[in-house]
Design a protein around this motif. Structure first.
Motif, PDB file in Angstrom:
ATOM      1  N   GLU A 109       0.836  -1.200   0.000  1.00  0.00           N
ATOM      2  CA  GLU A 109       0.000   0.000   0.000  1.00  0.00           C
ATOM      3  C   GLU A 109       0.873   1.254   0.000  1.00  0.00           C
ATOM      4  O   GLU A 109       1.828   1.361   0.767  1.00  0.00           O
ATOM      5  CB  GLU A 109      -0.919  -0.002   1.220  1.00  0.00           C
ATOM      6  CG  GLU A 109      -1.952  -1.115   1.181  1.00  0.00           C
ATOM      7  CD  GLU A 109      -2.826  -1.172   2.419  1.00  0.00           C
ATOM      8  OE1 GLU A 109      -2.512  -0.481   3.413  1.00  0.00           O
ATOM      9  OE2 GLU A 109      -3.841  -1.911   2.406  1.00  0.00           O
ATOM     10  N   GLY A 110       0.537   2.192  -0.889  1.00  0.00           N
ATOM     11  CA  GLY A 110       1.284   3.434  -1.005  1.00  0.00           C
ATOM     12  C   GLY A 110       2.363   3.424  -2.057  1.00  0.00           C
ATOM     13  O   GLY A 110       2.933   4.470  -2.365  1.00  0.00           O
ATOM     14  N   SER A 111       2.663   2.235  -2.628  1.00  0.00           N
ATOM     15  CA  SER A 111       3.695   2.171  -3.664  1.00  0.00           C
ATOM     16  C   SER A 111       3.101   2.471  -5.032  1.00  0.00           C
ATOM     17  O   SER A 111       1.890   2.367  -5.250  1.00  0.00           O
ATOM     18  CB  SER A 111       4.359   0.793  -3.675  1.00  0.00           C
ATOM     19  OG  SER A 111       3.406  -0.207  -4.004  1.00  0.00           O
ATOM     20  N   SER A 112       3.966   2.841  -5.966  1.00  0.00           N
ATOM     21  CA  SER A 112       3.530   3.155  -7.323  1.00  0.00           C
ATOM     22  C   SER A 112       3.857   2.003  -8.262  1.00  0.00           C
ATOM     23  O   SER A 112       5.015   1.587  -8.374  1.00  0.00           O
ATOM     24  CB  SER A 112       4.218   4.419  -7.838  1.00  0.00           C
ATOM     25  OG  SER A 112       3.888   4.635  -9.202  1.00  0.00           O
ATOM     26  N   TRP A 113       2.811   1.518  -8.960  1.00  0.00           N
ATOM     27  CA  TRP A 113       3.001   0.501  -9.997  1.00  0.00           C
ATOM     28  C   TRP A 113       2.592   1.046 -11.350  1.00  0.00           C
ATOM     29  O   TRP A 113       2.155   0.311 -12.236  1.00  0.00           O
ATOM     30  CB  TRP A 113       2.267  -0.789  -9.610  1.00  0.00           C
ATOM     31  CG  TRP A 113       3.073  -1.489  -8.569  1.00  0.00           C
ATOM     32  CD1 TRP A 113       3.146  -1.186  -7.246  1.00  0.00           C
ATOM     33  CD2 TRP A 113       3.999  -2.554  -8.783  1.00  0.00           C
ATOM     34  NE1 TRP A 113       4.064  -1.994  -6.617  1.00  0.00           N
ATOM     35  CE2 TRP A 113       4.589  -2.848  -7.534  1.00  0.00           C
ATOM     36  CE3 TRP A 113       4.377  -3.294  -9.899  1.00  0.00           C
ATOM     37  CZ2 TRP A 113       5.551  -3.848  -7.378  1.00  0.00           C
ATOM     38  CZ3 TRP A 113       5.331  -4.292  -9.745  1.00  0.00           C
ATOM     39  CH2 TRP A 113       5.914  -4.561  -8.495  1.00  0.00           C
ATOM     40  N   ASP A 114       2.773   2.354 -11.497  1.00  0.00           N
ATOM     41  CA  ASP A 114       2.619   2.984 -12.810  1.00  0.00           C
ATOM     42  C   ASP A 114       3.616   2.319 -13.768  1.00  0.00           C
ATOM     43  O   ASP A 114       4.785   2.113 -13.429  1.00  0.00           O
ATOM     44  CB  ASP A 114       2.916   4.476 -12.682  1.00  0.00           C
ATOM     45  CG  ASP A 114       2.680   5.252 -13.963  1.00  0.00           C
ATOM     46  OD1 ASP A 114       3.189   4.841 -15.025  1.00  0.00           O
ATOM     47  OD2 ASP A 114       1.998   6.283 -13.917  1.00  0.00           O
ATOM     48  N   GLU A 115       3.137   1.994 -14.955  1.00  0.00           N
ATOM     49  CA  GLU A 115       3.977   1.326 -15.945  1.00  0.00           C
ATOM     50  C   GLU A 115       5.243   2.115 -16.239  1.00  0.00           C
ATOM     51  O   GLU A 115       6.306   1.545 -16.500  1.00  0.00           O
ATOM     52  CB  GLU A 115       3.168   1.125 -17.224  1.00  0.00           C
ATOM     53  CG  GLU A 115       3.855   0.298 -18.288  1.00  0.00           C
ATOM     54  CD  GLU A 115       3.048   0.241 -19.574  1.00  0.00           C
ATOM     55  OE1 GLU A 115       2.570  -0.841 -19.934  1.00  0.00           O
ATOM     56  OE2 GLU A 115       2.899   1.309 -20.212  1.00  0.00           O
ATOM     57  N   ARG A 116       5.152   3.450 -16.192  1.00  0.00           N
ATOM     58  CA  ARG A 116       6.327   4.276 -16.511  1.00  0.00           C
ATOM     59  C   ARG A 116       7.319   4.351 -15.362  1.00  0.00           C
ATOM     60  O   ARG A 116       8.425   4.867 -15.503  1.00  0.00           O
ATOM     61  CB  ARG A 116       5.871   5.676 -16.905  1.00  0.00           C
ATOM     62  CG  ARG A 116       5.199   5.728 -18.268  1.00  0.00           C
ATOM     63  CD  ARG A 116       4.479   7.024 -18.487  1.00  0.00           C
ATOM     64  NE  ARG A 116       3.316   7.131 -17.621  1.00  0.00           N
ATOM     65  CZ  ARG A 116       2.477   8.172 -17.626  1.00  0.00           C
ATOM     66  NH1 ARG A 116       2.710   9.184 -18.422  1.00  0.00           N
ATOM     67  NH2 ARG A 116       1.434   8.191 -16.827  1.00  0.00           N
ATOM     68  N   ILE A 117       6.923   3.812 -14.193  1.00  0.00           N
ATOM     69  CA  ILE A 117       7.814   3.803 -13.036  1.00  0.00           C
ATOM     70  C   ILE A 117       8.441   2.425 -12.841  1.00  0.00           C
ATOM     71  O   ILE A 117       9.639   2.312 -12.581  1.00  0.00           O
ATOM     72  CB  ILE A 117       7.054   4.220 -11.762  1.00  0.00           C
ATOM     73  CG1 ILE A 117       6.426   5.609 -11.949  1.00  0.00           C
ATOM     74  CG2 ILE A 117       7.973   4.204 -10.552  1.00  0.00           C
ATOM     75  CD1 ILE A 117       7.424   6.717 -12.186  1.00  0.00           C
TER      76      ILE A 117
END
Length: 393
Positions: A109-117
């Motif tokens: 929770e709170g992490s970024s799994w944006d494809e660009r990241i």
């Protein structure tokens, strides 16, 4: 390690890569994602996360998602995750053992799994495409995620149709079956029905137009929902901006760069009146006779009141993005720059990160510079920001 040479056929002896995965790998490479990076970055600390997710529309749908999916998740030793529209994980649930394993790759929770990241992954790629996605173990862009498989389905706002998040199931390769996708599709639709039941009906009783991020605006008047043509969308946007009305010549000037199109304006206005009705569109001057709320004016009000977080969430894309009508181009550019300037000056890394991850702001070098200055030297996001700055400059 992903080898982009494989997009043409076979890499390291493996079968041909699926087109959806090859395209995602190309986007990940262009964004500067490092395949060897071990963990996804934490972008929302616990204190900020609690406030952020309770204010998010998906908060209202979480009981439904848990009720439908939680037991199945436990039965298959998997994880249920719900991401917002920016790929930030709002909720992650499952057995303590599965959560412990997932935290080693930053799936928390709170992490970024944006494809660009973080590169190719089901929730991030589903958000990038706006459609359901399955990603098997080795199809992930980052090596650390190769032990996991995942399936994700976008969740849409029932009024605007825009993607507001995604529901994801992450676990072993045994979850990659048609039944998993069917279950998540059903859960996403139930979540959208819950959003409609709990929030949207009260909004639908009033007249409202939505034109952010779309070329054909949606107009709701009472029980009627009207899909406007691109030209009628431009005219309605102009009339919303001029509640006292406009003459035919003024509308023509707003629609065309030269006088060559003035002869068609009257015909377009007649067609628009037949669509809306004489009780909605009056003439002499042409004006809307109903109080018409608009998604872009709501955003302007939030921005003026200092509610930047809600303004940023409401900005699902530029106003009528492909319109070339001079009046609309000016409205679009003024709104976009006002929001961009406010984000650049806000001093909040989370909002700057959300802004720069959007396709319409990915080239905003000043925002990337502001983000890089705010992040600590050890932050993985700082390296991402600096890479983007170098690419843009």
């Amino acid at each position: 390690m992903p080898d982009i040479r494989g997009v043409a056929g076979v890499y390291w002896g493996m079968p041909a890569i699926r087109p959806v995965v090859a395209a995602s790998w190309q986007r990940s490479t262009a964004a500067g994602v490092q395949p060897a990076e071990a963990q996804a970055p934490l972008v929302l600390a616990r204190a900020a996360l609690d406030d952020y997710r309770t204010a998010h529309p998906l908060w209202r749908a979480m009981p439904v998602l848990h009720e439908v999916l939680e037991q199945a998740v436990l039965d298959c030793d998997a994880l249920l995750a719900v991401a917002d529209e920016h790929g930030q994980l709002l909720f992650v649930s499952g057995s303590s053992a599965a959560r412990d394993r997932a935290e080693r790759i930053g799936f928390a929770e709170g992490s970024s799994w944006d494809e660009r990241i973080v590169g190719t992954n089901a929730p991030g790629t589903a958000l990038a495409l706006g459609e359901p996605v399955m990603v098997r173990q080795d199809e992930h862009f980052r090596e650390a995620v190769h032990q996991w498989s995942c399936v994700a389905v976008p969740i849409r706002d029932p009024l605007s149709g825009g993607v507001i998040g995604a529901v994801d199931l992450t676990g072993g390769d045994h979850i990659i079956v048609p039944q998993t996708m069917a279950m998540l599709r059903a859960a996403a639709r139930l979540a959208e029905m819950e959003l409609m039941r709990s929030g949207v009906p009260a909004q639908r009783s009033a007249a409202r137009v939505s034109a952010l991020g779309v070329d054909s605006a949606a107009l709701v008047i009472g029980d009627r929902t009207i899909s406007l043509s691109p030209r009628h969308s431009e005219i309605v946007a102009m009339l919303v901006a001029h509640p006292r009305g406009l003459t035919g010549d003024e509308i023509a000037c707003g629609l065309y760069e030269s006088e060559s199109g003035q002869s068609t304006v009257r015909a377009e206005l007649l067609r628009l009146r037949s669509v809306l009705g004489d009780d909605v569109l009056a003439s002499r001057p042409y004006r809307l006779t109903v109080d018409l709320a608009a998604d872009w004016t709501d955003l302007q009000e939030r921005l003026a009141s200092g509610d930047l977080e809600q303004a940023l969430r409401a900005y699902v894309g530029p106003l009528l993005p492909h319109s070339l009508a001079p009046a609309v181009v000016e409205m679009r550019e003024v709104l976009h720059e006002a929001l961009a300037a406010a984000v650049r000056a806000c001093g909040r890394p989370d909002l700057l990160a959300s802004w720069t991850r959007q396709p319409w702001a990915a080239d905003d070098v000043r925002a990337w510079e502001a983000l890089a200055q705010l992040l600590p030297m050890t932050s993985p996001m700082r390296a991402v920001a600096q890479a983007h700055i170098q690419r843009l400059l």
